[in-house]
Design a protein around this motif. Structure first.
Motif, short mmCIF file in Angstrom:
data_model
loop_
_atom_site.label_atom_id
_atom_site.label_comp_id
_atom_site.label_asym_id
_atom_site.label_seq_id
_atom_site.Cartn_x
_atom_site.Cartn_y
_atom_site.Cartn_z
N SER A 137 0.83 -1.20 0.00
CA SER A 137 0.00 0.00 0.00
C SER A 137 0.86 1.25 0.00
O SER A 137 0.45 2.31 -0.50
CB SER A 137 -0.93 0.00 1.22
OG SER A 137 -0.20 -0.15 2.43
N TYR A 146 1.45 -4.93 13.09
CA TYR A 146 0.13 -4.49 12.60
C TYR A 146 -0.24 -3.16 13.22
O TYR A 146 -0.12 -2.96 14.44
CB TYR A 146 -0.93 -5.52 12.94
CG TYR A 146 -2.33 -5.10 12.54
CD1 TYR A 146 -2.70 -5.03 11.20
CD2 TYR A 146 -3.28 -4.75 13.51
CE1 TYR A 146 -3.97 -4.63 10.83
CE2 TYR A 146 -4.55 -4.36 13.14
CZ TYR A 146 -4.90 -4.30 11.80
OH TYR A 146 -6.16 -3.89 11.44
N THR A 172 -4.51 2.14 10.66
CA THR A 172 -4.58 2.13 9.20
C THR A 172 -4.89 0.75 8.63
O THR A 172 -5.09 0.63 7.42
CB THR A 172 -3.24 2.61 8.61
OG1 THR A 172 -2.19 1.72 9.03
CG2 THR A 172 -2.92 4.03 9.08
N GLU A 228 -2.81 -1.67 8.42
CA GLU A 228 -1.66 -2.07 7.61
C GLU A 228 -0.73 -3.01 8.37
O GLU A 228 -0.54 -2.89 9.58
CB GLU A 228 -0.87 -0.84 7.16
CG GLU A 228 -1.60 0.01 6.13
CD GLU A 228 -0.85 1.29 5.82
OE1 GLU A 228 -0.67 1.60 4.63
OE2 GLU A 228 -0.45 1.98 6.77
N TRP A 277 3.09 -3.95 8.61
CA TRP A 277 4.39 -3.35 8.28
C TRP A 277 5.51 -4.39 8.36
O TRP A 277 5.48 -5.29 9.19
CB TRP A 277 4.72 -2.21 9.25
CG TRP A 277 3.95 -0.95 9.00
CD1 TRP A 277 2.74 -0.61 9.55
CD2 TRP A 277 4.31 0.12 8.13
NE1 TRP A 277 2.34 0.62 9.08
CE2 TRP A 277 3.28 1.09 8.20
CE3 TRP A 277 5.40 0.36 7.30
CZ2 TRP A 277 3.32 2.28 7.48
CZ3 TRP A 277 5.44 1.55 6.57
CH2 TRP A 277 4.41 2.49 6.67
N ALA A 304 4.40 -1.28 3.78
CA ALA A 304 3.17 -1.73 4.43
C ALA A 304 2.24 -2.36 3.40
O ALA A 304 2.23 -1.97 2.23
CB ALA A 304 2.46 -0.56 5.12
N LYS A 317 -1.96 -3.73 3.24
CA LYS A 317 -3.23 -3.80 3.96
C LYS A 317 -3.50 -5.25 4.38
O LYS A 317 -3.41 -6.17 3.56
CB LYS A 317 -4.38 -3.32 3.06
CG LYS A 317 -4.35 -1.83 2.74
CD LYS A 317 -4.72 -0.99 3.96
CE LYS A 317 -4.86 0.48 3.59
NZ LYS A 317 -5.21 1.32 4.77
#
Length: 464
Positions: free
Chosen positions: A117, A432, A436, A438, A440, A453, A455
């Motif tokens: 993302s 996590y 967001t 996301e 990482w 990152a 999703k």
């Protein structure tokens, strides 16, 4: 007799044709299995296996040691008082490059499926510095701050700059890049040295760690590190840092760590972060990297699970690609009482932190682990050099992973087969961000160091 002979020959013919047909089916099935194995890019790790052995669970126990509060307060006062994260971020003196400014070699480390993302690359000096290796990542709850942990390789190349020295004696030192991520288009970071308070005149010493994992909960940062009985440079302990207690060094032109002739030094760094607690193997011995599960586990990575009750830190055992022994993954509960928030929950007079849940995974070369809403996400390193890794979602029922064209997004191998090797190259650690949604991670080889990152919903929807 001739009539019966013809019938026997017909029966033999039918039997032969049936045998040949069976052989053909068997060969077809074998070919299918081979194709499936090739399509998988290797066998799947299957389901997680719960660990119930009392002896194995005892091997995961850690014993708590708290930093003396009075001594830490005196050290902090002597260095001008505590500093918060805001001051550290306000002084950020390094800029990250966004994905469009990353080199092709850096972008090639991004996952094939699902796609990132967003992605960032480090300032050029850090991107090619072989003295320091990026190992782990975590974020604040609101994702306004990203913390990336780096460990010193012991290499002596390069020259000291405003943010760190060099030399074999530095091997295993740990620093963290605190990244101001409030503006996604303009990430900036500041280096901070992790230190451990001492009872002697030095005041503190550098933490030694592979820094394979970090977890940020409330005002605490929890990292993997070497304990006093560590063997072979392995991380067998956890150290906890209070993010409201950064120390400001007034000597930045010295490689010393601790009290210097004319003030306090943090090895060229402006800021140091002192440990407030440590958790070492309860048996009093370092971990055994052989992976026989008879003793303390060598810690590979660490992450935070906010969806468990209470919140927990999740760890995995360090393992190498091709290991035949399964790797362990487990969790420790975090304390949520007012005066112990962010420390591990302990029991008994000896302050033992026990694993509240533990499993074995058949994934080899585990580089990171994350637990979220009952699922376990396991980052498995590539089976071949320069290959993409695999991100598995595992539970006690099985394992799933995304599939992509074998050879990458352009199908460079010329094969129509699919592969599970769709995750990033040389990724390390998982974290996590609930703000967001996301997931990482980061990569570590030179010159292909990327922070990116994905999703988590995209990860789940890509699974097969």
């Amino acid at each position: 007799m001739q009539h019966r002979g013809r019938h026997r020959r017909r029966r033999r013919g039918r039997a032969l044709r049936a045998s040949l047909a069976g052989t053909a089916l068997a060969l077809t099935a074998a070919a299918t299995l081979i194709s499936t194995s090739q399509a998988a890019g290797g066998r799947t790790p299957g389901a997680l296996s719960s660990i119930t052995s009392a002896a194995e669970l005892r091997g995961l126990q850690l014993r708590e040691t708290l930093t003396d509060r009075a001594e830490l307060r005196a050290l902090t006062d002597d260095m001008g008082g505590p500093v918060g994260v805001d001051e550290v971020l306000a002084s950020a003196n390094h800029a990250m490059r966004d994905e469009s400014d990353c080199f092709d070699s850096e972008q090639d480390n991004l996952p094939v499926e699902p796609v990132a993302s967003r992605a960032y690359c480090w300032e050029p000096g850090d991107a090619v510095d072989d003295r320091w290796i990026p190992r782990s990542v975590t974020t604040s709850r609101d994702n306004q701050v990203i913390a990336a942990g780096w460990t010193h390789s012991g290499a002596e190349s390069g020259t000291p700059d405003a943010d760190g020295g060099s030399g074999a004696d530095d091997s295993g030192l740990a620093r963290v890049a605190f990244v101001d991520a409030a503006d996604p288009a303009n990430l900036r970071y500041r280096w901070v040295l992790l230190v451990v308070p001492t009872a002697d005149a030095r005041g503190f010493e550098g933490l030694r760690s592979r820094l394979g994992g970090m977890a940020w909960y409330e005002d605490k940062l929890i990292v993997t590190a070497r304990g006093p009985e560590s063997r072979g440079g392995q991380d067998d302990s956890l150290y906890v840092f209070d993010l409201s207690r950064f120390l400001r060094a007034d000597v930045t032109d010295s490689e010393a760590i601790g009290r210097a002739d004319d003030g306090w030094s943090a090895h060229h760094y402006r800021y140091a972060l002192p440990a407030v607690a440590a958790y070492h193997p309860a048996a009093g011995e370092g971990c055994d990297a052989r992976g026989d599960h008879d003793g303390a586990a060598c810690l590979g990575s660490l992450s935070l699970d906010r969806t468990s009750i209470p919140p927990t830190v999740v760890a995995n055992e360090r393992s190498r690609p091709g290991d035949e022994e399964p790797a362990r993954v487990w969790r420790y509960s975090l304390d949520i009482t007012a005066d112990r928030t962010g420390l591990l929950t302990t029991t008994g007079r000896r302050g033992a932190a026990v694993a509240t849940e533990a499993y074995e995974t058949e994934a080899s070369g585990v580089r990171g682990v994350l637990a979220h809403k009952g699922d376990w996400y396991v980052d498995q390193s590539a089976e071949k050099p320069d290959g993409h890794g695999t991100l598995w979602r595992q539970d006690e029922d099985g394992a799933d992973a995304a599939k992509c064209a074998d050879g990458g997004p352009s199908g460079t191998s010329g094969s129509d087969l699919e592969s599970y090797a769709c995750w990033g190259r040389d990724s390390a650690s998982l974290s996590y961000s609930p703000a967001t949604g996301e997931l990482w991670t980061l990569t570590d080889p030179i010159p292909e160091r990327v922070l990116y990152a994905v999703k988590l919903n995209d990860v789940d929807s890509s699974l097969n």
